[in-house]
Design a protein around this motif. Structure first.
Motif, mmCIF file in Angstrom:
data_model
loop_
_atom_site.group_PDB
_atom_site.id
_atom_site.type_symbol
_atom_site.label_atom_id
_atom_site.label_comp_id
_atom_site.label_asym_id
_atom_site.label_seq_id
_atom_site.Cartn_x
_atom_site.Cartn_y
_atom_site.Cartn_z
ATOM 1 N N SER A 4 6.499 -24.456 0.224
ATOM 2 C CA SER A 4 5.416 -24.267 -0.731
ATOM 3 C C SER A 4 5.552 -22.943 -1.478
ATOM 4 O O SER A 4 5.665 -21.871 -0.868
ATOM 5 C CB SER A 4 4.074 -24.299 0.000
ATOM 6 N N LEU A 5 5.494 -23.018 -2.789
ATOM 7 C CA LEU A 5 5.558 -21.799 -3.607
ATOM 8 C C LEU A 5 4.303 -20.963 -3.432
ATOM 9 O O LEU A 5 4.350 -19.733 -3.458
ATOM 10 C CB LEU A 5 5.766 -22.171 -5.081
ATOM 11 N N GLU A 6 3.175 -21.609 -3.214
ATOM 12 C CA GLU A 6 1.921 -20.886 -2.995
ATOM 13 C C GLU A 6 1.984 -20.085 -1.699
ATOM 14 O O GLU A 6 1.537 -18.944 -1.642
ATOM 15 C CB GLU A 6 0.736 -21.857 -2.966
ATOM 16 N N GLU A 7 2.547 -20.670 -0.659
ATOM 17 C CA GLU A 7 2.675 -19.953 0.615
ATOM 18 C C GLU A 7 3.641 -18.787 0.489
ATOM 19 O O GLU A 7 3.424 -17.727 1.080
ATOM 20 C CB GLU A 7 3.108 -20.907 1.720
ATOM 21 N N LYS A 8 4.692 -18.932 -0.293
ATOM 22 C CA LYS A 8 5.622 -17.826 -0.531
ATOM 23 C C LYS A 8 4.920 -16.695 -1.285
ATOM 24 O O LYS A 8 5.127 -15.518 -0.982
ATOM 25 C CB LYS A 8 6.833 -18.309 -1.314
ATOM 26 N N LYS A 9 4.072 -17.054 -2.228
ATOM 27 C CA LYS A 9 3.307 -16.051 -2.979
ATOM 28 C C LYS A 9 2.362 -15.304 -2.029
ATOM 29 O O LYS A 9 2.254 -14.081 -2.091
ATOM 30 C CB LYS A 9 2.516 -16.732 -4.088
ATOM 31 N N ARG A 10 1.691 -16.047 -1.159
ATOM 32 C CA ARG A 10 0.793 -15.419 -0.188
ATOM 33 C C ARG A 10 1.554 -14.479 0.731
ATOM 34 O O ARG A 10 1.077 -13.408 1.076
ATOM 35 C CB ARG A 10 0.054 -16.492 0.621
ATOM 36 N N TRP A 11 2.771 -14.861 1.150
ATOM 37 C CA TRP A 11 3.593 -14.023 2.015
ATOM 38 C C TRP A 11 3.957 -12.719 1.296
ATOM 39 O O TRP A 11 3.873 -11.643 1.882
ATOM 40 C CB TRP A 11 4.850 -14.779 2.440
ATOM 41 N N ARG A 12 4.379 -12.818 0.046
ATOM 42 C CA ARG A 12 4.733 -11.610 -0.709
ATOM 43 C C ARG A 12 3.529 -10.692 -0.872
ATOM 44 O O ARG A 12 3.649 -9.468 -0.772
ATOM 45 C CB ARG A 12 5.316 -11.984 -2.071
ATOM 46 N N GLN A 13 2.357 -11.268 -1.102
ATOM 47 C CA GLN A 13 1.142 -10.465 -1.220
ATOM 48 C C GLN A 13 0.829 -9.772 0.111
ATOM 49 O O GLN A 13 0.454 -8.603 0.131
ATOM 50 C CB GLN A 13 -0.039 -11.324 -1.661
ATOM 51 N N TYR A 14 0.972 -10.475 1.204
ATOM 52 C CA TYR A 14 0.757 -9.899 2.531
ATOM 53 C C TYR A 14 1.710 -8.721 2.751
ATOM 54 O O TYR A 14 1.301 -7.645 3.173
ATOM 55 C CB TYR A 14 0.953 -10.975 3.614
ATOM 56 N N LYS A 15 3.003 -8.922 2.477
ATOM 57 C CA LYS A 15 3.995 -7.868 2.679
ATOM 58 C C LYS A 15 3.686 -6.645 1.819
ATOM 59 O O LYS A 15 3.866 -5.508 2.269
ATOM 60 C CB LYS A 15 5.415 -8.386 2.393
ATOM 61 N N ALA A 16 3.209 -6.856 0.600
ATOM 62 C CA ALA A 16 2.842 -5.730 -0.264
ATOM 63 C C ALA A 16 1.658 -4.965 0.325
ATOM 64 O O ALA A 16 1.622 -3.725 0.265
ATOM 65 C CB ALA A 16 2.508 -6.229 -1.668
ATOM 66 N N ARG A 17 0.704 -5.676 0.903
ATOM 67 C CA ARG A 17 -0.449 -5.023 1.535
ATOM 68 C C ARG A 17 -0.012 -4.192 2.727
ATOM 69 O O ARG A 17 -0.472 -3.066 2.916
ATOM 70 C CB ARG A 17 -1.471 -6.081 1.970
ATOM 71 N N ILE A 18 0.873 -4.730 3.538
ATOM 72 C CA ILE A 18 1.346 -4.033 4.731
ATOM 73 C C ILE A 18 2.130 -2.779 4.338
ATOM 74 O O ILE A 18 2.017 -1.736 4.985
ATOM 75 C CB ILE A 18 2.209 -4.981 5.604
ATOM 76 N N LYS A 19 2.885 -2.871 3.276
ATOM 77 C CA LYS A 19 3.687 -1.734 2.806
ATOM 78 C C LYS A 19 2.806 -0.532 2.451
ATOM 79 O O LYS A 19 3.241 0.608 2.556
ATOM 80 C CB LYS A 19 4.504 -2.165 1.591
ATOM 81 N N GLU A 20 1.554 -0.786 2.085
ATOM 82 C CA GLU A 20 0.633 0.273 1.685
ATOM 83 C C GLU A 20 -0.057 0.956 2.866
ATOM 84 O O GLU A 20 -0.719 1.972 2.690
ATOM 85 C CB GLU A 20 -0.436 -0.290 0.735
ATOM 86 N N LEU A 21 0.089 0.417 4.064
ATOM 87 C CA LEU A 21 -0.556 1.000 5.243
ATOM 88 C C LEU A 21 0.119 2.315 5.634
ATOM 89 O O LEU A 21 1.312 2.505 5.382
ATOM 90 C CB LEU A 21 -0.480 0.032 6.426
ATOM 91 N N PRO A 22 -0.629 3.201 6.308
ATOM 92 C CA PRO A 22 0.004 4.399 6.877
ATOM 93 C C PRO A 22 1.116 3.982 7.848
ATOM 94 O O PRO A 22 1.063 2.903 8.445
ATOM 95 C CB PRO A 22 -1.141 5.099 7.617
ATOM 96 N N GLU A 23 2.109 4.842 8.025
ATOM 97 C CA GLU A 23 3.310 4.491 8.777
ATOM 98 C C GLU A 23 3.030 3.948 10.178
ATOM 99 O O GLU A 23 3.611 2.942 10.581
ATOM 100 C CB GLU A 23 4.248 5.695 8.873
ATOM 101 N N ASN A 24 2.136 4.591 10.941
ATOM 102 C CA ASN A 24 1.911 4.129 12.312
ATOM 103 C C ASN A 24 1.250 2.746 12.338
ATOM 104 O O ASN A 24 1.563 1.914 13.179
ATOM 105 C CB ASN A 24 1.122 5.144 13.137
ATOM 106 N N TYR A 25 0.351 2.459 11.399
ATOM 107 C CA TYR A 25 -0.264 1.131 11.318
ATOM 108 C C TYR A 25 0.776 0.099 10.881
ATOM 109 O O TYR A 25 0.827 -1.007 11.404
ATOM 110 C CB TYR A 25 -1.454 1.133 10.360
ATOM 111 N N ARG A 26 1.602 0.474 9.912
ATOM 112 C CA ARG A 26 2.644 -0.433 9.425
ATOM 113 C C ARG A 26 3.618 -0.770 10.557
ATOM 114 O O ARG A 26 3.994 -1.930 10.733
ATOM 115 C CB ARG A 26 3.375 0.211 8.246
ATOM 116 N N THR A 27 3.991 0.215 11.353
ATOM 117 C CA THR A 27 4.892 -0.015 12.486
ATOM 118 C C THR A 27 4.264 -0.998 13.473
ATOM 119 O O THR A 27 4.927 -1.922 13.954
ATOM 120 C CB THR A 27 5.227 1.319 13.193
#
Length: 137
Positions: free
Chosen positions: A22-45
């Motif tokens: 599903s292209l929609e699920e891939k879009k949701r995954w990319r959005q999730y990864k972008a959100r995680i990338k913005e977390l402070p390092e210890n939370y991201r880890t």
């Protein structure tokens, strides 16, 4: 084609989604990864460690998995905003925490299906019938 549109999918998109998912699920995954990338390092880890665990033991269904990861991002974004310590999120046993978390997403969880299938097969082999939803399995 707009997301959420009532227009039927093109034949090309239908074929593409059969091959790639599903292209929609891939879009949701990319959005999730972008959100995680913005977390402070210890939370991201911590999230990335939990993500690895969930890839093995979490829901296998794409839509259920996408919802689970979005909820995971929500949890850690809020925890980071509140300054909640990592240990306070997970408690003393991180495995217990992640197993409790994943129980909210049991639909599509392949391991649960396999455990049920295994138990049912052993019951049948032992000559025992199990009743599920008012019918014999």
């Amino acid at each position: 084609m707009a997301t959420g549109s009532s227009e039927p999918k093109s034949r090309y998109r239908q074929y593409l989604e059969v091959v790639t998912g599903s292209l929609e699920e891939k879009k949701r995954w990319r959005q999730y990864k972008a959100r995680i990338k913005e977390l402070p390092e210890n939370y991201r880890t911590a999230v990335e460690a939990m993500e690895r665990y969930l890839m093995h033991f979490g829901p296998g269904d794409g839509a259920d998995a996408a919802s689970m990861f979005e909820d995971l991002a929500d949890l850690f974004e809020q925890s980071a905003a509140d300054g909640t310590p990592i240990r306070e999120i997970f408690g003393e046993d991180p495995v217990e925490f992640v197993e409790a978390f994943v129980q909210n997403y049991s639909v599509g969880r392949w391991i649960s299906r396999e455990q049920e299938r295994f138990t049912s097969a052993i019951d049948r082999a032992a000559g025992e019938n199990t009743v599920k939803d008012d019918r014999t399995v």
